[in-house]
Design an enzyme around this catalytic site. Structure first.
Site, mmCIF file in Angstrom:
data_model
loop_
_atom_site.group_PDB
_atom_site.id
_atom_site.type_symbol
_atom_site.label_atom_id
_atom_site.label_comp_id
_atom_site.label_asym_id
_atom_site.label_seq_id
_atom_site.Cartn_x
_atom_site.Cartn_y
_atom_site.Cartn_z
ATOM 1 N N GLY A 218 49.829 39.942 43.723
ATOM 2 C CA GLY A 218 50.379 39.432 42.465
ATOM 3 C C GLY A 218 50.702 37.949 42.473
ATOM 4 O O GLY A 218 51.559 37.496 41.709
ATOM 5 N N SER A 219 49.973 37.159 43.280
ATOM 6 C CA SER A 219 50.248 35.710 43.254
ATOM 7 C C SER A 219 49.836 35.123 41.906
ATOM 8 O O SER A 219 50.478 34.196 41.399
ATOM 9 C CB SER A 219 49.557 34.985 44.410
ATOM 10 O OG SER A 219 48.160 34.973 44.248
ATOM 11 N N ASN A 220 48.778 35.649 41.313
ATOM 12 C CA ASN A 220 48.390 35.176 39.970
ATOM 13 C C ASN A 220 49.415 35.608 38.925
ATOM 14 O O ASN A 220 49.733 34.848 38.010
ATOM 15 C CB ASN A 220 46.993 35.685 39.604
ATOM 16 C CG ASN A 220 45.897 34.826 40.203
ATOM 17 O OD1 ASN A 220 45.706 33.689 39.793
ATOM 18 N ND2 ASN A 220 45.195 35.358 41.207
ATOM 19 N N ARG B 177 37.913 58.972 36.129
ATOM 20 C CA ARG B 177 38.139 57.627 35.585
ATOM 21 C C ARG B 177 38.499 57.675 34.097
ATOM 22 O O ARG B 177 39.341 56.933 33.610
ATOM 23 C CB ARG B 177 36.856 56.805 35.803
ATOM 24 C CG ARG B 177 37.037 55.328 35.688
ATOM 25 C CD ARG B 177 35.770 54.592 36.070
ATOM 26 N NE ARG B 177 35.474 54.621 37.495
ATOM 27 C CZ ARG B 177 36.081 53.882 38.419
ATOM 28 N NH1 ARG B 177 37.036 53.048 38.069
ATOM 29 N NH2 ARG B 177 35.746 53.969 39.682
ATOM 30 N N ILE C 284 37.347 49.475 38.246
ATOM 31 C CA ILE C 284 36.311 49.375 37.220
ATOM 32 C C ILE C 284 36.825 50.133 36.002
ATOM 33 O O ILE C 284 37.346 51.250 36.125
ATOM 34 C CB ILE C 284 34.985 49.981 37.736
ATOM 35 C CG1 ILE C 284 34.455 49.115 38.885
ATOM 36 C CG2 ILE C 284 33.971 50.108 36.610
ATOM 37 C CD1 ILE C 284 33.279 49.709 39.617
ATOM 38 N N ASN D 286 40.137 38.452 32.624
ATOM 39 C CA ASN D 286 40.152 38.784 34.051
ATOM 40 C C ASN D 286 39.884 37.518 34.840
ATOM 41 O O ASN D 286 39.169 36.628 34.373
ATOM 42 C CB ASN D 286 39.035 39.794 34.334
ATOM 43 C CG ASN D 286 38.939 40.182 35.798
ATOM 44 O OD1 ASN D 286 39.946 40.489 36.442
ATOM 45 N ND2 ASN D 286 37.728 40.175 36.341
ATOM 46 N N HIS E 208 38.194 36.278 38.423
ATOM 47 C CA HIS E 208 37.306 36.774 39.473
ATOM 48 C C HIS E 208 37.021 35.635 40.459
ATOM 49 O O HIS E 208 36.721 34.514 40.030
ATOM 50 C CB HIS E 208 35.995 37.290 38.864
ATOM 51 C CG HIS E 208 35.098 37.891 39.890
ATOM 52 N ND1 HIS E 208 35.339 39.124 40.459
ATOM 53 C CD2 HIS E 208 33.985 37.414 40.493
ATOM 54 C CE1 HIS E 208 34.401 39.383 41.353
ATOM 55 N NE2 HIS E 208 33.567 38.359 41.396
ATOM 56 N N SER F 85 36.434 32.221 38.304
ATOM 57 C CA SER F 85 36.107 32.254 36.877
ATOM 58 C C SER F 85 37.134 33.109 36.142
ATOM 59 O O SER F 85 37.512 34.176 36.632
ATOM 60 C CB SER F 85 34.739 32.914 36.645
ATOM 61 O OG SER F 85 33.736 32.351 37.453
ATOM 62 N N THR G 119 34.318 42.434 29.153
ATOM 63 C CA THR G 119 33.408 43.228 28.342
ATOM 64 C C THR G 119 32.938 44.396 29.209
ATOM 65 O O THR G 119 33.397 44.551 30.348
ATOM 66 C CB THR G 119 32.191 42.401 27.877
ATOM 67 O OG1 THR G 119 31.498 41.949 29.033
ATOM 68 C CG2 THR G 119 32.614 41.224 27.030
ATOM 69 N N LEU H 142 30.485 44.781 34.347
ATOM 70 C CA LEU H 142 31.429 44.528 35.440
ATOM 71 C C LEU H 142 31.422 43.047 35.829
ATOM 72 O O LEU H 142 30.369 42.504 36.181
ATOM 73 C CB LEU H 142 31.062 45.379 36.670
ATOM 74 C CG LEU H 142 31.889 45.104 37.936
ATOM 75 C CD1 LEU H 142 33.336 45.512 37.758
ATOM 76 C CD2 LEU H 142 31.274 45.765 39.145
ATOM 77 N N ASP H 143 32.588 42.421 35.806
ATOM 78 C CA ASP H 143 32.742 40.988 36.121
ATOM 79 C C ASP H 143 31.729 40.142 35.349
ATOM 80 O O ASP H 143 31.304 39.087 35.830
ATOM 81 C CB ASP H 143 32.562 40.740 37.633
ATOM 82 C CG ASP H 143 33.639 41.420 38.458
ATOM 83 O OD1 ASP H 143 34.775 41.500 37.995
ATOM 84 O OD2 ASP H 143 33.319 41.869 39.574
ATOM 85 N N GLN I 248 42.985 27.289 43.207
ATOM 86 C CA GLN I 248 42.356 26.965 41.916
ATOM 87 C C GLN I 248 42.607 28.071 40.891
ATOM 88 O O GLN I 248 42.772 27.794 39.702
ATOM 89 C CB GLN I 248 40.849 26.734 42.089
ATOM 90 C CG GLN I 248 40.519 25.540 42.952
ATOM 91 C CD GLN I 248 41.186 24.269 42.455
ATOM 92 O OE1 GLN I 248 41.147 23.956 41.271
ATOM 93 N NE2 GLN I 248 41.833 23.554 43.361
#
Ligand code: GAR
Length: 215
Positions: A15-17, A68, A95, A110, A112, A139, A144, A147-148, A176
């Protein structure tokens, strides 16, 4: 004055972001409030970060669901209870079903750890080093069904040096991430960044596949 955006953050780990987003809401650089944090793992350290900031947390363990589809239906219901304007995937390592993605499309971003479309999926730093890449990065994109693969809003590049290892590159990229993610959250929270007909826009201008100002 418009109400500050209601932000829900989904995490799976450190959880640093999440922390940097919380910090930017606290210092006014994000016009919004993190109203809830959801983790699919009860041992995610990010839950402690949220609790320290008095943000409500929920754990929805994927292991308790048969499939899922069922998990994502419960997750969507839980997300909705927070009535979010923005949903932020900050190291949420799952996912998502097309149904879930469609429900929140345009509101969900998201981060990535690669220069998409390169290296979707896992172990991005190792793969970049092994491929002999001289640069790598991260990025932020709208989520959408791919995936990524959703439209990129912003990327940041870092060099890869001869003597780097996976950890040093990961650290450089993470620094970054902590710069571009809060900025992008602010853009989405204030309506500057939008997803229109599958294309990311900033201030009404379509962005390139590398997002805003790729170089
Ligand atoms: C970050 O590096 C993020 O880019 C990555 O997980 C890490 C989470 O770190 N996400 C993905 O790989 C998603 N495909 P954090 O928990 O310290 O924010």
């Amino acid at each position: 004055m418009t109400e500050p955006a209601r932000i829900v953050v989904l995490i799976s780990g450190n959880g640093s972001n999440l922390q940097t987003i919380i910090d930017h809401t606290a210092n006014g650089q994000i016009d919004g409030q993190v109203v809830g944090v959801i983790s699919n793992r009860s041992d995610a350290y990010g839950l402690e970060r949220a609790a320290s900031a008095s943000i409500p947390t929920k754990v929805l363990e994927h292991a308790l669901f048969a499939n899922r589809q069922d998990y994502d239906e419960s997750l969507a219901g839980l997300v909705d209870t927070f009535e979010p304007d923005v949903i932020v995937l900050a190291g949420f390592m799952r996912i998502l079903t097309p149904q879930f993605v469609r429900r929140f499309q345009g509101k969900m971003i998201n981060i990535h750890p690669s220069l998409l479309p390169k290296y979707t999926g896992l172990n991005t730093h190792r793969r970049a080093i092994e491929a002999g890449d001289k640069e790598h990065g991260c990025s932020v994109h709208f989520v959408t069904e791919e995936l990524d693969g959703g439209p990129v809003i912003l990327q940041a590049k870092v060099p890869i040096f001869e003597d780097d290892d996976e950890q040093s590159v990961q650290q450089r990229v993470l620094e970054q991430e902590h710069r571009i993610f809060p900025l992008t959250v602010q853009w989405v929270a204030t309506g500057r960044a939008k997803l229109i007909n599958g294309i990311a826009q900033l201030d009404g201008n379509p962005l390139t596949s590398a997002g805003y100002a790729s170089d």
